[in-house]
Design a protein around this motif. Structure first.
Motif, PDB file in Angstrom:
ATOM      1  N   TYR A  86      26.937  64.973 103.830  1.00  0.00           N
ATOM      2  CA  TYR A  86      26.957  64.964 105.290  1.00  0.00           C
ATOM      3  C   TYR A  86      27.236  66.367 105.820  1.00  0.00           C
ATOM      4  O   TYR A  86      27.811  67.193 105.116  1.00  0.00           O
ATOM      5  N   GLN A  87      26.852  66.602 107.066  1.00  0.00           N
ATOM      6  CA  GLN A  87      27.248  67.824 107.770  1.00  0.00           C
ATOM      7  C   GLN A  87      28.625  67.567 108.382  1.00  0.00           C
ATOM      8  O   GLN A  87      28.788  66.625 109.161  1.00  0.00           O
ATOM      9  N   LEU A  88      29.606  68.381 108.053  1.00  0.00           N
ATOM     10  CA  LEU A  88      30.970  68.216 108.559  1.00  0.00           C
ATOM     11  C   LEU A  88      31.194  69.181 109.711  1.00  0.00           C
ATOM     12  O   LEU A  88      31.272  70.398 109.508  1.00  0.00           O
ATOM     13  N   ILE A  89      31.265  68.620 110.915  1.00  0.00           N
ATOM     14  CA  ILE A  89      31.408  69.420 112.131  1.00  0.00           C
ATOM     15  C   ILE A  89      32.749  69.064 112.768  1.00  0.00           C
ATOM     16  O   ILE A  89      32.933  67.965 113.281  1.00  0.00           O
ATOM     17  N   PHE A  90      33.685  69.998 112.714  1.00  0.00           N
ATOM     18  CA  PHE A  90      35.022  69.761 113.257  1.00  0.00           C
ATOM     19  C   PHE A  90      35.057  70.185 114.712  1.00  0.00           C
ATOM     20  O   PHE A  90      34.690  71.319 115.047  1.00  0.00           O
ATOM     21  N   ILE A  91      35.466  69.260 115.573  1.00  0.00           N
ATOM     22  CA  ILE A  91      35.519  69.501 117.019  1.00  0.00           C
ATOM     23  C   ILE A  91      36.949  69.230 117.460  1.00  0.00           C
ATOM     24  O   ILE A  91      37.426  68.103 117.396  1.00  0.00           O
ATOM     25  N   SER A  92      37.630  70.287 117.887  1.00  0.00           N
ATOM     26  CA  SER A  92      39.056  70.205 118.187  1.00  0.00           C
ATOM     27  C   SER A  92      39.351  70.717 119.588  1.00  0.00           C
ATOM     28  O   SER A  92      38.670  71.607 120.097  1.00  0.00           O
ATOM     29  N   ALA A  93      40.433  70.188 120.171  1.00  0.00           N
ATOM     30  CA  ALA A  93      40.901  70.659 121.478  1.00  0.00           C
ATOM     31  C   ALA A  93      41.673  71.975 121.366  1.00  0.00           C
ATOM     32  O   ALA A  93      42.075  72.538 122.375  1.00  0.00           O
ATOM     33  N   ARG A  94      41.855  72.480 120.156  1.00  0.00           N
ATOM     34  CA  ARG A  94      42.520  73.774 119.999  1.00  0.00           C
ATOM     35  C   ARG A  94      41.764  74.848 120.776  1.00  0.00           C
ATOM     36  O   ARG A  94      40.550  74.760 120.954  1.00  0.00           O
ATOM     37  N   HIS A  95      42.482  75.884 121.188  1.00  0.00           N
ATOM     38  CA  HIS A  95      41.865  76.998 121.912  1.00  0.00           C
ATOM     39  C   HIS A  95      41.219  77.980 120.944  1.00  0.00           C
ATOM     40  O   HIS A  95      41.635  78.096 119.791  1.00  0.00           O
TER      41      HIS A  95
END
Length: 193
Positions: A86-95
């Protein structure tokens, strides 16, 4: 161009252990404070402390909390397997100013990634939409529901004391990375490149 399924994955409380900030809260506010006491996402309500004070506390401790957060049990093993399929795409609220620290954490803990997007906001819908993710993995209740409703994709919500609620169809509560691994392999069988 790969045709692998694209997994949108939150970082904090999902890939990192959701108990990571408890020692910091104990040291600053109440030595008897427990993870189970975090019954909602808004810490100002949980601790009965003004939002501005919580914000200041968070800014003071965020670097150490993010740097030293342990990996959520089983996440590293499962994600190392997923990275092959799979493509692992991390999406975070971090700045975005935390980008280098975030990448360093992934390398230190040997957690694979294909892309990391730091949005600086809990609103991850536009980023998930732009990156065409096929599923999302989250610990924040309203994010999970909103992402599912807006994008009509399956969302897996990691169980915590602060996200208890009856979930709508399409948002599945999971209790471990091993459990979510089984569910994902059923719903998203590996594609051939």
């Amino acid at each position: 161009m790969t045709n692998k399924f694209r997994m949108g994955i939150d970082i904090d409380g999902t890939v990192t252990c959701p108990t990571a900030l408890v020692p910091y809260l104990q040291k600053s506010f109440n030595k008897n404070f427990k993870y189970e006491d975090i019954t909602e996402y808004d810490l100002s309500n949980v601790l009965n402390i003004p939002e501005a004070e919580i914000y200041q506390w968070f800014k003071t401790h965020e670097h150490d909390m993010y740097k030293f957060s342990p990996v959520h049990q089983g996440a590293d093993h499962v994600l190392n397997q997923w990275a092959k399929h799979y493509q692992l795409i991390f999406i975070s609220a971090r700045h975005t100013y935390l980008n280098d620290l975030t990448i360093e954490w992934f390398k230190t803990h040997q957690v694979p990634y294909h892309q990391i997007e730091l949005t600086g906001s809990h609103d991850k819908i536009e980023t998930a939409k732009r990156l065409k993710v096929d599923a999302f993995f989250e610990d924040k209740l309203d994010n999970a529901i909103e992402i599912h409703e807006a994008l009509q994709i399956p969302v897996y919500l990691f169980d915590t004391p602060y996200n208890q609620c009856v979930l709508p169809k399409g948002v599945t509560r999971v209790y471990s990375w091993e459990e979510v691994d089984r569910l994902v392999k059923q719903q998203f069988p590996h594609k051939k490149d």
